[in-house]
Design a protein around this motif. Structure first.
Motif, mmCIF file in Angstrom:
data_model
loop_
_atom_site.group_PDB
_atom_site.id
_atom_site.type_symbol
_atom_site.label_atom_id
_atom_site.label_comp_id
_atom_site.label_asym_id
_atom_site.label_seq_id
_atom_site.Cartn_x
_atom_site.Cartn_y
_atom_site.Cartn_z
ATOM 1 N N GLN A 239 -6.471 7.558 -0.392
ATOM 2 C CA GLN A 239 -5.472 7.634 0.676
ATOM 3 C C GLN A 239 -5.405 6.324 1.455
ATOM 4 O O GLN A 239 -4.332 5.888 1.869
ATOM 5 N N TRP A 242 -3.442 3.922 -0.599
ATOM 6 C CA TRP A 242 -2.013 4.195 -0.499
ATOM 7 C C TRP A 242 -1.461 3.666 0.826
ATOM 8 O O TRP A 242 -0.351 3.123 0.871
ATOM 9 N N GLN A 246 1.488 0.943 1.431
ATOM 10 C CA GLN A 246 2.613 1.181 2.338
ATOM 11 C C GLN A 246 2.752 0.037 3.331
ATOM 12 O O GLN A 246 3.863 -0.380 3.669
ATOM 13 N N PHE A 331 3.017 -1.047 -7.775
ATOM 14 C CA PHE A 331 1.576 -0.996 -7.835
ATOM 15 C C PHE A 331 0.987 -2.187 -8.586
ATOM 16 O O PHE A 331 -0.196 -2.429 -8.518
ATOM 17 N N SER A 351 -8.031 -0.240 -7.329
ATOM 18 C CA SER A 351 -6.585 -0.185 -7.509
ATOM 19 C C SER A 351 -6.232 0.039 -8.969
ATOM 20 O O SER A 351 -5.309 0.768 -9.295
ATOM 21 N N SER A 354 -6.717 3.600 -9.893
ATOM 22 C CA SER A 354 -5.635 4.415 -9.332
ATOM 23 C C SER A 354 -4.371 4.291 -10.172
ATOM 24 O O SER A 354 -3.674 5.266 -10.406
ATOM 25 N N PRO A 398 6.429 6.583 -5.379
ATOM 26 C CA PRO A 398 5.359 6.525 -6.367
ATOM 27 C C PRO A 398 5.688 5.527 -7.460
ATOM 28 O O PRO A 398 6.848 5.134 -7.628
#
Length: 399
Positions: A239, A242, A246, A331, A351, A354, A398
């Motif tokens: 989280q 993420w 952002q 990403f 990363s 993920s 996403p």
């Protein structure tokens, strides 16, 4: 024209007084509750003055502190009035009266399914008269790409909405990119009074001062506090990663900080996602946004069977932000370019893991088909988030 402006200013004053009276009556009805109630499902009531006073009581009074408290109070008042930030070098003596923004109210039928036809196109017509002066002239009008409002160049200047970006607005207003008016550019105006109260209380509890920039550490610290308040447990590594992505999306110029209007738009759209069902969000879309969604869905529906794949639906979530000249962050962009990293921030190896999980999830979801109503529901938050003129991405899609 002078008579029209005088009448418009009178209406705006009446609207402001009505809001003040309504807020005063609500406060009387709900005494002795002085603080806002923020439990899930409850209503958040109070007054802006109570919030500011509570914040000022925590700081001992002093000459410099009183001046600073007055400035902070002014920022909270501008936030409540619907202004994201005070215009710089604003000459009020030669400006029109700013509009009184009326907050929307949720209706009982807002969460009911909305029938938006894919085949039947809606007639899209812009207004004939300028939204500000309400006068038709032969001069060129700036149309909003979201709503039907149009504006004179001179009226936008007199309202203080055009400063140094006049040429840019003139270049984009009549192109496919388009330009969002001051109503549509500010996502915070989509919040009801209760939703705004909730957001302001959260910002105050997390010591966020309006109209200030946030660094990566500030942003992550805020996200940690909000997550702990909501879920009563610390934010996990995924989280936090993420949240870092952002931040990168909100900082397209890689300055190491995000501007207050972009942060406010991000928090506003997240609050809407949290508190309102998708059917309620669909009520906020305009006819122009319906048409743009139709064009996107039909372009993805190669075989014209009324269905698209899950991966194609995810691609559409990125497409809403292609109005920006710069490439949309993904990403694959290194998060080391965001700015100063905190010690608890994710590493590149985390990363990569993920990314692998996300790619695997996308492959598993490819078998699911998405029809037109589902496409709208899954994309509505991103369509709304793409309204502002800023190059920042206010809701990271996403991968």
């Amino acid at each position: 024209m002078g008579l029209l402006m005088s009448k418009r200013q009178t209406v705006e004053k009446v609207q402001k007084v009505s809001l003040a009276v309504s807020a005063f009556k609500d406060g009387l009805q709900e005494q002795p509750a002085a603080r806002w109630r923020t439990e899930a499902g409850g209503t958040c009531r109070g007054t802006l003055e109570q919030t500011v006073q509570e914040g000022e009581e925590e700081v001992p009074a002093g000459p410099s502190q009183l001046e600073e408290g007055s400035a902070i109070k002014a920022t909270w008042e501008r936030l409540w009035d619907g202004w994201a930030v005070e215009p710089k070098e604003f000459d009020r003596a030669n400006r029109f009266t700013p509009p009184a923004f009326i907050r929307p109210q949720q209706e009982l039928h807002d969460d009911e399914p909305l029938d938006i036809s894919l085949e039947q196109r809606e007639q899209i017509l812009n207004d004939e008269m300028c939204e500000i002066c309400e006068v038709w002239t032969a001069e060129s009008l700036f149309p909003c790409r979201i709503c039907s409002r149009v504006y004179h160049n001179g009226c936008l200047h007199h309202m203080g909405y055009l400063q140094n970006d006049t040429v840019e607005v003139m270049e984009t207003a009549h192109t496919e990119t388009g330009w969002s008016c001051y109503y549509c550019d500010n996502l915070n105006l989509l919040l009801t009074e209760e939703e705004l109260y909730s957001l302001m209380e959260t910002l105050r509890q997390c010591k966020i001062i309006p109209e200030t920039c946030l660094t990566l550490d500030d942003f992550l610290h805020y996200k940690h506090l909000v997550h702990k308040q909501q879920f009563e447990q610390p934010m996990g590594e995924a989280q936090e990663e993420w949240a870092t992505l952002q931040f990168s999306a909100l900082d397209p110029n890689k300055k190491g900080q995000i501007e207050w209007p972009d942060f406010l738009s991000h928090e506003s759209i997240q609050l809407l996602q949290k508190l309102r069902p998708q059917n309620s969000l669909l009520q906020l879309l305009t006819a122009k946004e319906h048409e743009r969604a139709r064009v996107a869905f039909l372009a993805l529906d190669q075989d014209s069977d009324g269905f698209i794949g899950e991966n194609e639906c995810h691609k559409a979530q990125h497409a809403w932000f292609r109005k920006h000249k710069k490439e949309t962050p993904s990403f694959s962009v290194s998060i080391s370019h965001v700015g100063p990293m905190s010690e608890s921030s994710p590493t590149r190896s985390g990363s990569s893991k993920s990314q692998e999980k996300i790619l695997l999830a996308v492959e598993q979801e490819e078998a699911r088909c998405v029809d037109w109503p589902s496409f709208l529901r899954e994309n509505v938050a991103y369509i709304l988030a793409a309204r502002p003129n800023s190059t920042a991405i206010h809701l990271q899609p996403p991968a």
